[in-house]
Design an enzyme around this catalytic site. Structure first.
Site, PDB file in Angstrom:
ATOM      1  CG  ASP A  67      -0.307  -0.505   2.487  1.00 59.52           C
ATOM      2  OD1 ASP A  67       0.928  -0.436   2.583  1.00 59.52           O
ATOM      3  OD2 ASP A  67      -1.034  -0.958   3.380  1.00 59.52           O
ATOM      4  CG  ASN A 132      -8.784  -1.238  12.292  1.00 62.75           C
ATOM      5  OD1 ASN A 132      -7.827  -1.863  11.826  1.00 62.75           O
ATOM      6  ND2 ASN A 132      -9.306  -0.187  11.679  1.00 62.75           N
ATOM      7  CG  HIS A 134      -5.712  -2.067   9.093  1.00 65.46           C
ATOM      8  ND1 HIS A 134      -5.849  -0.739   9.447  1.00 65.46           N
ATOM      9  CD2 HIS A 134      -4.370  -2.312   9.181  1.00 65.46           C
ATOM     10  CE1 HIS A 134      -4.658  -0.235   9.719  1.00 65.46           C
ATOM     11  NE2 HIS A 134      -3.746  -1.164   9.572  1.00 65.46           N
ATOM     12  CD  GLU A 139      -8.726   0.987   7.992  1.00 61.92           C
ATOM     13  OE1 GLU A 139      -8.655   0.106   8.868  1.00 61.92           O
ATOM     14  OE2 GLU A 139      -8.073   2.048   8.045  1.00 61.92           O
TER      15      GLU A 139
HETATM   16  C1  F6R Z   1       1.561  -1.335   6.085  1.00 61.62           C
HETATM   17  C2  F6R Z   1       0.234  -1.929   6.223  1.00 61.62           C
HETATM   18  C3  F6R Z   1      -0.520  -1.876   7.504  1.00 61.62           C
HETATM   19  C4  F6R Z   1       0.339  -2.107   8.742  1.00 61.62           C
HETATM   20  C5  F6R Z   1      -0.486  -2.007  10.007  1.00 61.62           C
HETATM   21  C6  F6R Z   1       0.370  -2.144  11.253  1.00 61.62           C
HETATM   22  O1  F6R Z   1       2.071  -1.532   4.786  1.00 61.62           O
HETATM   23  O2  F6R Z   1      -0.275  -2.429   5.276  1.00 61.62           O
HETATM   24  O3  F6R Z   1      -1.541  -2.847   7.478  1.00 61.62           O
HETATM   25  O4  F6R Z   1       0.953  -3.355   8.650  1.00 61.62           O
HETATM   26  O5  F6R Z   1      -1.150  -0.788  10.044  1.00 61.62           O
HETATM   27  O6  F6R Z   1       1.237  -1.046  11.336  1.00 61.62           O
HETATM   28  P1  F6R Z   1       2.418  -1.018  12.381  1.00 61.62           P
HETATM   29  O7  F6R Z   1       3.350  -2.120  12.022  1.00 61.62           O
HETATM   30  O8  F6R Z   1       3.064   0.328  12.197  1.00 61.62           O
HETATM   31  O9  F6R Z   1       1.819  -1.206  13.724  1.00 61.62           O
END
Ligand code: F6R
Length: 240
Positions: A67, A132, A134, A139
């Site tokens: 992403d 959450n 995701h 989401e």
């Molecule tokens: C990042 C992504 C997100 C993160 C998630 C956890 O490329 O796709 O799904 O993996 O938000 O983020 P962190 O590791 O910063 O807690």
């Protein structure tokens, strides 16, 4: 789903690196799906150290990131493109032409990325998980069959990511372009890294809860080859 519980973040990163190294050395032109955020930074450090110490090569490795924020310049310090360069690409011998980070803000950009992905088959997809539940930026409520799409980030995700934007929620982009759950589920193998108590609820839902779009990561229960490496804090709400 294979669950590996580690003492702390460093042990989690080292364990995840073992899985990654096995895949990277299994064939020279391996295709990796990569993630950004705090969770994989330690793993990327292990990959860089291993490249420096042991010469593990990324010359023919191809990568596709999950992403990117919408409306942020590619070379902005907060872009996921910059993150990947700073944390991995600039420190190993990967050919920049073989690295792909989605970019754009419309349906056509999503279709173009999905078309690129159709040309390959991801051998290992690395994931983190949001508080959450995701994965990527899918989401809660995102249909499981969705492919690369433009996402409106939830307030919970905007708040969680404000730490990268001077703790100012107003500076966090409100949209992202993200592989969909349908895209993620096509990969042959999935490796997830998770640490911290703020992820414990999501880990419980992913592992022990029902498979539901309310908890996007629960879909991984349906994938045949998933390894989740968690630290004790993130595993703290699991019942067994
Ligand atoms: C990042 C992504 C997100 C993160 C998630 C956890 O490329 O796709 O799904 O993996 O938000 O983020 P962190 O590791 O910063 O807690």
């Amino acid at each position: 789903m294979k669950l590996i519980v580690c003492k702390d973040y460093d042990e989690m990163s080292a364990k995840a690196f073992e899985v990654m190294k096995e895949v990277v050395t299994s064939k020279p032109d391996v295709v990796l799906g990569l993630a950004t955020g705090s969770s994989p930074v330690g793993l990327y450090q292990c990959m860089v150290k291993d490249h420096e110490d042991n010469g593990t090569s990324y010359k023919n490795v191809r990568t596709y990131n999950l992403d990117e924020y919408v409306g942020i310049d590619r070379n902005d310090p907060q872009s996921y493109y910059t993150f990947m360069k700073e944390n991995l690409f600039d420190h190993v011998d990967i050919d920049p032409a073989n690295t792909h980070v989605p970019y754009g803000n419309c349906k056509e950009d999503c279709e173009a990325y999905e078309k690129e992905l159709d040309k390959v088959s991801i051998d290992l997809q690395l994931l983190g998980i949001g508080r959450n539940g995701h994965i990527g930026f899918n989401e809660p409520g995102t249909p499981f069959e969705e492919l690369t799409h433009i996402v409106d980030l939830t307030p919970s995700t905007i708040e969680a990511n404000a730490r990268f934007f001077d703790n100012d929620m107003n500076k966090v982009p409100k949209q992202a372009i993200s592989m969909g759950i349908g895209t993620i589920m096509k990969s042959k193998k999935i490796l997830m890294v998770v640490s911290g108590t703020d992820k414990a609820e999501a880990v419980k839902g992913m592992v022990e809860g029902p498979v539901t779009t309310d908890m996007p990561a629960s879909v991984l229960q349906n994938h045949p080859d998933v390894t989740v490496v968690v630290d004790e804090a993130a595993a703290s709400l699991l019942s067994k």
